[in-house]
Design an enzyme around this catalytic site. Structure first.
Site, PDB file in Angstrom:
ATOM      1  N   LYS A   1     -21.017 -10.711  43.661  1.00  0.00           N
ATOM      2  CA  LYS A   1     -20.543  -9.504  42.796  1.00  0.00           C
ATOM      3  C   LYS A   1     -20.696  -8.492  44.317  1.00  0.00           C
ATOM      4  O   LYS A   1     -21.253  -8.417  45.103  1.00  0.00           O
ATOM      5  CB  LYS A   1     -21.638  -9.124  42.055  1.00  0.00           C
ATOM      6  CG  LYS A   1     -21.237  -8.095  40.922  1.00  0.00           C
ATOM      7  CD  LYS A   1     -20.501  -8.915  39.642  1.00  0.00           C
ATOM      8  CE  LYS A   1     -20.297  -7.800  38.591  1.00  0.00           C
ATOM      9  NZ  LYS A   1     -19.763  -8.420  37.463  1.00  0.00           N
TER      10      LYS A   1
ATOM     11  N   GLY B   1     -15.587  -0.550  23.010  1.00  0.00           N
ATOM     12  CA  GLY B   1     -14.711  -0.392  24.028  1.00  0.00           C
ATOM     13  C   GLY B   1     -13.540  -1.476  23.926  1.00  0.00           C
ATOM     14  O   GLY B   1     -13.453  -2.197  22.970  1.00  0.00           O
ATOM     15  N   HIS B   2     -13.351  -2.238  25.124  1.00  0.00           N
ATOM     16  CA  HIS B   2     -12.242  -3.305  25.243  1.00  0.00           C
ATOM     17  C   HIS B   2     -12.915  -4.514  24.458  1.00  0.00           C
ATOM     18  O   HIS B   2     -12.136  -4.994  23.749  1.00  0.00           O
ATOM     19  CB  HIS B   2     -11.953  -3.701  26.667  1.00  0.00           C
ATOM     20  CG  HIS B   2     -11.354  -2.718  27.425  1.00  0.00           C
ATOM     21  ND1 HIS B   2     -11.814  -1.699  28.317  1.00  0.00           N
ATOM     22  CD2 HIS B   2      -9.939  -2.238  27.337  1.00  0.00           C
ATOM     23  CE1 HIS B   2     -11.037  -0.877  28.867  1.00  0.00           C
ATOM     24  NE2 HIS B   2      -9.821  -1.294  28.256  1.00  0.00           N
ATOM     25  N   VAL B   3     -14.256  -4.985  24.822  1.00  0.00           N
ATOM     26  CA  VAL B   3     -14.476  -6.149  24.086  1.00  0.00           C
ATOM     27  C   VAL B   3     -15.208  -5.947  22.893  1.00  0.00           C
ATOM     28  O   VAL B   3     -14.774  -6.468  21.825  1.00  0.00           O
ATOM     29  CB  VAL B   3     -15.884  -6.654  25.090  1.00  0.00           C
ATOM     30  CG1 VAL B   3     -16.306  -7.963  24.399  1.00  0.00           C
ATOM     31  CG2 VAL B   3     -15.343  -6.918  26.357  1.00  0.00           C
TER      32      VAL B   3
HETATM   33  P1  NAD Z   1     -15.800  -0.677  27.842  1.00  0.00           P
HETATM   34  O1  NAD Z   1     -15.934   0.355  28.992  1.00  0.00           O
HETATM   35  O2  NAD Z   1     -14.244  -0.981  27.599  1.00  0.00           O
HETATM   36  O3  NAD Z   1     -16.435  -0.410  26.542  1.00  0.00           O
HETATM   37  C1  NAD Z   1     -17.924  -0.018  26.584  1.00  0.00           C
HETATM   38  C2  NAD Z   1     -18.044   1.081  25.465  1.00  0.00           C
HETATM   39  O4  NAD Z   1     -19.183   1.433  25.186  1.00  0.00           O
HETATM   40  C3  NAD Z   1     -17.256   2.400  25.672  1.00  0.00           C
HETATM   41  O5  NAD Z   1     -16.482   2.419  24.405  1.00  0.00           O
HETATM   42  C4  NAD Z   1     -18.292   3.385  25.521  1.00  0.00           C
HETATM   43  O6  NAD Z   1     -18.162   4.849  25.266  1.00  0.00           O
HETATM   44  C5  NAD Z   1     -19.579   2.708  24.827  1.00  0.00           C
HETATM   45  N1  NAD Z   1     -20.764   3.075  25.378  1.00  0.00           N
HETATM   46  C6  NAD Z   1     -21.441   3.565  26.400  1.00  0.00           C
HETATM   47  N2  NAD Z   1     -22.476   3.819  26.284  1.00  0.00           N
HETATM   48  C7  NAD Z   1     -22.940   3.823  25.245  1.00  0.00           C
HETATM   49  C8  NAD Z   1     -24.031   3.871  24.182  1.00  0.00           C
HETATM   50  N3  NAD Z   1     -25.219   4.426  25.020  1.00  0.00           N
HETATM   51  N4  NAD Z   1     -24.137   3.743  22.884  1.00  0.00           N
HETATM   52  C9  NAD Z   1     -22.990   3.310  22.334  1.00  0.00           C
HETATM   53  N5  NAD Z   1     -21.798   2.968  22.975  1.00  0.00           N
HETATM   54  C10 NAD Z   1     -21.792   3.231  24.292  1.00  0.00           C
HETATM   55  O7  NAD Z   1     -16.563  -1.884  28.498  1.00  0.00           O
HETATM   56  P2  NAD Z   1     -16.091  -3.474  27.859  1.00  0.00           P
HETATM   57  O8  NAD Z   1     -15.060  -3.896  28.995  1.00  0.00           O
HETATM   58  O9  NAD Z   1     -15.893  -3.466  26.671  1.00  0.00           O
HETATM   59  O10 NAD Z   1     -17.340  -4.251  28.140  1.00  0.00           O
HETATM   60  C11 NAD Z   1     -18.463  -4.087  27.276  1.00  0.00           C
HETATM   61  C12 NAD Z   1     -19.589  -4.570  27.943  1.00  0.00           C
HETATM   62  O11 NAD Z   1     -19.367  -6.292  28.198  1.00  0.00           O
HETATM   63  C13 NAD Z   1     -20.090  -4.261  29.414  1.00  0.00           C
HETATM   64  O12 NAD Z   1     -21.482  -4.246  29.525  1.00  0.00           O
HETATM   65  C14 NAD Z   1     -19.451  -5.374  30.247  1.00  0.00           C
HETATM   66  O13 NAD Z   1     -20.115  -5.213  31.517  1.00  0.00           O
HETATM   67  C15 NAD Z   1     -19.704  -6.392  29.431  1.00  0.00           C
HETATM   68  N6  NAD Z   1     -18.625  -7.698  29.801  1.00  0.00           N
HETATM   69  C16 NAD Z   1     -17.561  -7.348  29.772  1.00  0.00           C
HETATM   70  C17 NAD Z   1     -16.383  -8.420  29.848  1.00  0.00           C
HETATM   71  C18 NAD Z   1     -15.033  -8.127  30.068  1.00  0.00           C
HETATM   72  O14 NAD Z   1     -14.142  -9.176  30.021  1.00  0.00           O
HETATM   73  N7  NAD Z   1     -14.564  -6.890  29.844  1.00  0.00           N
HETATM   74  C19 NAD Z   1     -16.970  -9.527  30.454  1.00  0.00           C
HETATM   75  C20 NAD Z   1     -18.218  -9.897  30.469  1.00  0.00           C
HETATM   76  C21 NAD Z   1     -19.223  -8.766  30.206  1.00  0.00           C
END
Ligand code: NAD
Length: 366
Positions: free
Chosen positions: A94, A196-198
């Site tokens: 990473k 968010g995205h996931v």
């Molecule tokens: P993202 O940034 O699109 O979404 C995160 C969401 O969480 C945002 O809408 C944000 O406003 C919200 N958020 C932040 N702090 C918060 C809180 N205290 N309470 C409630 N909501 C809060 O990120 P993502 O791509 O959806 O990823 C989500 C998580 O999954 C991250 O931790 C990321 O590291 C992990 N992850 C993502 C992937 C991927 O393919 N995108 C893969 C493995 C792990």
């Protein structure tokens, strides 16, 4: 006897890197510095026994370089186990870039970072993480082939988030099968923290299955949008003590911590966020003692890495979905093995991942 408590500063003096809290036999740590572009990056290569160390690049405004180094060490270790448990021939790595992605990220800085990645000759392969997007990886691709997560138009596998969400959904269903005897989530109350995205894609799967979905986010516009789209209930109040069956952390890490753990009413925790347990040993044990089934994060959120691995191996969408669907079987196996061995689910997953690494190491020696 008086116990001396070492502060972070004491540790820096006595053990600058090898004795760090998050140092766990990392193979290599690379510090990248370029005055002209302002690049300050750290690449953590934890383990390359199973293959090249693959893991995203995070750009974050760290409070200190110490914090950035710690993050690179912690996240790269997590990638080793994520790939190992998923059966991918990848090691764990990473990178972190110190700075504000909104104001300090430039094409020149990304290109310079790409040159540092290239200098490692493929031992580390990068991808996007927080603060990065596909366009940034496309810039890195201009100077090195050792990058994934690039645009589909130039041979990439596209957005990994829907695949990650599908894997989390599979892991959640396996946890339900283990806990309730059925993996049907119809009528189950599920709290999705972070849409968010996931998180949003997970809400879609859950809605299609007939679950009762509650959502929580700090972004109110997103809450309104996702609530309207899927008829999900916006939860106001303390989400940890909410009367739900399943808690799905999909925002930031460490949400299961000393402050929250005793308030959690859900009987299953299954979500996408990395490093959900603030302290994997202590909090894993407390969850076990409370009978809360924890689906290990690095196991069920592996859909994204399966997706980028396809770029390296050249397999198609069908194979990506097959591998991601298999998260169901692996999760069920891990949960049963934890029960048999009377250990935490996190440890059960770590043991199986470590075993795969040890076996390969032995094979390589013979
Ligand atoms: P993202 O940034 O699109 O979404 C995160 C969401 O969480 C945002 O809408 C944000 O406003 C919200 N958020 C932040 N702090 C918060 C809180 N205290 N309470 C409630 N909501 C809060 O990120 P993502 O791509 O959806 O990823 C989500 C998580 O999954 C991250 O931790 C990321 O590291 C992990 N992850 C993502 C992937 C991927 O393919 N995108 C893969 C493995 C792990």
């Amino acid at each position: 006897m008086q116990v001396e408590v070492l502060t972070a500063n004491d540790l820096i003096k006595t053990a600058p890197v090898f004795g760090q809290l998050s140092f766990d036999d990392h193979e290599q740590v690379v510090f990248c510095n370029d005055k002209d572009t302002g690049l300050k990056a750290i690449i953590g290569i934890h383990n390359t026994v199973l293959g090249p160390a693959l893991g995203g690049t995070r750009m974050w405004n760290y409070a200190s370089e110490w914090e950035a180094l710690n993050d690179a060490l912690r996240l790269s270790r997590g990638m080793t186990y994520k790939s190992a448990i998923t059966g991918l021939n990848l090691g764990g790595g990473k990178a972190v870039i110190i700075g504000d992605a909104k104001t300090q990220k430039t094409p020149e800085l990304m290109r310079r970072f790409g040159q540092f990645v290239h200098s490692l000759s493929g031992k580390y392969i990068t991808a996007e993480d927080i603060g990065m997007d596909t366009e940034d990886m496309d810039i890195v691709r201009e100077v090195t082939p050792f990058v994934t997560g690039i645009s589909e138009s130039i041979g990439g596998a596209g957005n990994p988030s829907p695949i990650t969400a599908f894997g989390v959904f599979m892991g959640m269903k396996a946890a339900a099968k283990y806990k309730y005897g059925t993996d049907d989530l119809e009528g189950k109350k599920v709290m999705v923290q972070g849409i968010g995205h996931v998180g949003e894609a997970l809400v879609e799967h859950l809605t299609n299955e007939g679950a009762q979905v509650f959502i929580s986010d700090i972004n109110h516009e997103r809450l309104d949008e996702v609530s309207r789209k899927y008829n999900a209930t916006i939860y106001v109040g303390d989400i940890y003590s909410a009367d739900v069956d399943i808690y799905a952390p999909c925002a930031l890490g460490a949400s299961v911590n000393d402050e929250t753990i005793n308030r959690i009413k859900a009987s299953i925790i299954a979500g996408a966020a990395n490093n959900q347990l603030a302290d994997e040993r202590t909090h894993g044990k407390i969850l076990k003692d409370k009978g809360i089934v924890y689906a290990p994060d690095f196991l069920i959120n592996a859909g994204g890495i399966i997706n980028v691995y396809a770029e390296l191996e050249g397999y198609d969408r069908k194979e990506i979905m097959r591998k991601t669907e298999n998260i169901y079987n692996t999760t069920l196996e891990i949960l049963k093995s934890a029960e048999r061995k009377n250990i935490t689910t996190h440890n059960a997953a770590l043991q199986i991942a470590q075993q795969r690494i040890d076996d390969r190491k032995r094979e390589n020696l013979n």
